[in-house]
Design a protein around this motif. Structure first.
Motif, PDB file in Angstrom:
ATOM      1  N   ARG A  75     -11.967  30.261 -46.475  1.00 28.48           N
ATOM      2  CA  ARG A  75     -10.842  29.397 -46.101  1.00 28.48           C
ATOM      3  C   ARG A  75     -10.361  29.724 -44.672  1.00 28.48           C
ATOM      4  NH1 ARG A  75      -9.581  24.896 -47.837  1.00 28.48           N
ATOM      5  NH2 ARG A  75      -9.863  25.607 -49.958  1.00 28.48           N
ATOM      6  N   GLU A  76     -10.257  31.003 -44.321  1.00 28.88           N
ATOM      7  CA  GLU A  76      -9.813  31.385 -42.974  1.00 28.88           C
ATOM      8  C   GLU A  76     -10.785  30.885 -41.904  1.00 28.88           C
ATOM      9  OE1 GLU A  76      -7.453  35.576 -43.416  1.00 28.88           O
ATOM     10  OE2 GLU A  76      -9.609  35.615 -43.823  1.00 28.88           O
ATOM     11  N   VAL A  77     -12.073  31.073 -42.170  1.00 32.14           N
ATOM     12  CA  VAL A  77     -13.080  30.627 -41.209  1.00 32.14           C
ATOM     13  C   VAL A  77     -13.051  29.099 -41.103  1.00 32.14           C
ATOM     14  CG1 VAL A  77     -15.550  30.572 -40.657  1.00 32.14           C
ATOM     15  CG2 VAL A  77     -14.521  32.660 -41.596  1.00 32.14           C
ATOM     16  N   LEU A  78     -12.947  28.440 -42.243  1.00 32.57           N
ATOM     17  CA  LEU A  78     -12.878  26.979 -42.267  1.00 32.57           C
ATOM     18  C   LEU A  78     -11.708  26.469 -41.426  1.00 32.57           C
ATOM     19  CD1 LEU A  78     -13.709  24.192 -43.534  1.00 32.57           C
ATOM     20  CD2 LEU A  78     -11.990  24.684 -45.286  1.00 32.57           C
ATOM     21  N   GLU A  79     -10.523  27.002 -41.663  1.00 39.03           N
ATOM     22  CA  GLU A  79      -9.333  26.545 -40.944  1.00 39.03           C
ATOM     23  C   GLU A  79      -9.468  26.770 -39.441  1.00 39.03           C
ATOM     24  OE1 GLU A  79      -6.070  28.497 -42.935  1.00 39.03           O
ATOM     25  OE2 GLU A  79      -6.219  27.158 -44.671  1.00 39.03           O
ATOM     26  N   ASP A  80     -10.084  27.869 -39.050  1.00 40.45           N
ATOM     27  CA  ASP A  80     -10.279  28.134 -37.631  1.00 40.45           C
ATOM     28  C   ASP A  80     -11.291  27.166 -37.027  1.00 40.45           C
ATOM     29  OD1 ASP A  80      -9.523  29.804 -35.369  1.00 40.45           O
ATOM     30  OD2 ASP A  80     -11.600  30.495 -35.422  1.00 40.45           O
ATOM     31  N   GLN A 105     -12.015  24.194 -38.085  1.00 43.68           N
ATOM     32  CA  GLN A 105     -11.501  22.826 -38.111  1.00 43.68           C
ATOM     33  C   GLN A 105     -10.595  22.515 -36.918  1.00 43.68           C
ATOM     34  OE1 GLN A 105      -9.911  22.482 -42.132  1.00 43.68           O
ATOM     35  NE2 GLN A 105     -11.734  21.351 -42.772  1.00 43.68           N
ATOM     36  N   LYS A 106     -10.170  23.541 -36.193  1.00 47.20           N
ATOM     37  CA  LYS A 106      -9.408  23.310 -34.957  1.00 47.20           C
ATOM     38  C   LYS A 106     -10.298  22.668 -33.892  1.00 47.20           C
ATOM     39  CE  LYS A 106      -6.441  27.316 -35.718  1.00 47.20           C
ATOM     40  NZ  LYS A 106      -6.148  28.704 -35.262  1.00 47.20           N
ATOM     41  N   GLU A 107     -11.609  22.904 -34.000  1.00 40.55           N
ATOM     42  CA  GLU A 107     -12.568  22.407 -33.021  1.00 40.55           C
ATOM     43  C   GLU A 107     -13.338  21.185 -33.489  1.00 40.55           C
ATOM     44  OE1 GLU A 107     -15.160  25.691 -32.190  1.00 40.55           O
ATOM     45  OE2 GLU A 107     -13.490  27.042 -31.778  1.00 40.55           O
ATOM     46  N   ARG A 108     -13.615  21.120 -34.801  1.00 37.70           N
ATOM     47  CA  ARG A 108     -14.435  20.022 -35.324  1.00 37.70           C
ATOM     48  C   ARG A 108     -14.229  19.889 -36.821  1.00 37.70           C
ATOM     49  NH1 ARG A 108     -19.838  22.673 -36.928  1.00 37.70           N
ATOM     50  NH2 ARG A 108     -19.426  24.854 -36.482  1.00 37.70           N
ATOM     51  N   SER A 109     -14.648  18.780 -37.347  1.00 33.98           N
ATOM     52  CA  SER A 109     -14.559  18.549 -38.785  1.00 33.98           C
ATOM     53  C   SER A 109     -15.739  19.241 -39.466  1.00 33.98           C
ATOM     54  CB  SER A 109     -14.599  17.043 -39.060  1.00 33.98           C
ATOM     55  OG  SER A 109     -14.576  16.821 -40.447  1.00 33.98           O
ATOM     56  N   ILE A 110     -15.430  20.041 -40.480  1.00 38.06           N
ATOM     57  CA  ILE A 110     -16.475  20.776 -41.198  1.00 38.06           C
ATOM     58  C   ILE A 110     -16.029  20.960 -42.646  1.00 38.06           C
ATOM     59  CG2 ILE A 110     -15.563  23.021 -40.516  1.00 38.06           C
ATOM     60  CD1 ILE A 110     -18.536  23.955 -40.294  1.00 38.06           C
ATOM     61  N   ALA A 111     -16.978  20.932 -43.546  1.00 41.10           N
ATOM     62  CA  ALA A 111     -16.665  21.020 -44.973  1.00 41.10           C
ATOM     63  C   ALA A 111     -16.584  22.478 -45.438  1.00 41.10           C
ATOM     64  CB  ALA A 111     -17.731  20.289 -45.788  1.00 41.10           C
ATOM     65  N   TYR A 112     -15.736  22.716 -46.428  1.00 43.91           N
ATOM     66  CA  TYR A 112     -15.581  24.038 -47.027  1.00 43.91           C
ATOM     67  C   TYR A 112     -16.937  24.558 -47.506  1.00 43.91           C
ATOM     68  CZ  TYR A 112     -13.892  27.747 -50.122  1.00 43.91           C
ATOM     69  OH  TYR A 112     -13.673  28.954 -50.727  1.00 43.91           O
ATOM     70  N   THR A 113     -17.692  23.671 -48.180  1.00 50.90           N
ATOM     71  CA  THR A 113     -18.976  24.103 -48.752  1.00 50.90           C
ATOM     72  C   THR A 113     -19.975  24.511 -47.671  1.00 50.90           C
ATOM     73  OG1 THR A 113     -19.658  21.781 -48.873  1.00 50.90           O
ATOM     74  CG2 THR A 113     -18.764  22.785 -50.896  1.00 50.90           C
ATOM     75  N   THR A 114     -19.873  23.914 -46.489  1.00 45.14           N
ATOM     76  CA  THR A 114     -20.767  24.289 -45.393  1.00 45.14           C
ATOM     77  C   THR A 114     -20.489  25.723 -44.952  1.00 45.14           C
ATOM     78  OG1 THR A 114     -20.884  21.992 -44.640  1.00 45.14           O
ATOM     79  CG2 THR A 114     -21.510  23.703 -43.046  1.00 45.14           C
ATOM     80  N   VAL A 115     -19.214  26.036 -44.757  1.00 46.13           N
ATOM     81  CA  VAL A 115     -18.833  27.393 -44.356  1.00 46.13           C
ATOM     82  C   VAL A 115     -19.216  28.379 -45.450  1.00 46.13           C
ATOM     83  CG1 VAL A 115     -16.918  28.898 -43.681  1.00 46.13           C
ATOM     84  CG2 VAL A 115     -16.982  26.513 -42.895  1.00 46.13           C
TER      85      VAL A 115
END
Length: 144
Positions: A14-19, A21-31
């Motif tokens: 979740r932390e990596v995802l939120e960071d 997502q500041k730059e681009r749209s990315i899915a939780y499952t991808t991270v």
């Protein structure tokens, strides 16, 4: 890995995802998949925290970079030529960092430092002995 190295602490998906997502749209499952792949490859270790995991780098970015350089250098059929070519690509700042690193390694290994000092002394021509000077006498002093 960049985020894990930058934060230098265990991180959640979740932390990596939120960071990210500041730059681009990315899915939780991808991270989650990427961090799981890094775990499978041995680059990160993970510890369960509730229903999630916290991921932590196994080694530093510097150690990883060093391992890559060593692997590439070891694969060369002419390691000396590979080093010369690599050094030729370096900026002046990188070459200075290399000099600093070599000095640090020499400090870590007194035997190597002693060998290099001995070699440097052997390469220097001896000063001519003047009339009245005694061999082994220091400048301005008297011999024993």
């Amino acid at each position: 890995m960049t985020r894990v190295w930058e934060w230098n602490r265990p991180v959640t998906v979740r932390e990596v995802l939120e960071d990210l997502q500041k730059e681009r749209s990315i899915a939780y499952t991808t991270v989650m998949t990427v961090l799981d792949n890094l775990h499978q490859k041995g680059w990160v270790r993970r510890e369960a925290e509730g229903r999630a995991y916290r991921y932590e780098a196994v080694s530093t970015r510097a150690a990883y970079s060093a391992a890559l350089m060593n692997e590439a250098w070891s694969a060369s059929d002419n390691p000396a030529a590979a080093l010369v070519a690599f050094f030729g690509m370096m900026s002046p700042e990188q070459r200075q960092a290399l000099r600093d690193a070599v000095r640090m390694v020499q400090v870590d290994d007194p035997a190597d430092a002693q060998q290099e000092q001995t070699a440097a002394r052997e390469e220097q021509p001896e000063a001519p002995v003047g009339e009245g000077d005694e061999p082994g006498a220091e400048a301005g002093g008297k011999g024993r």
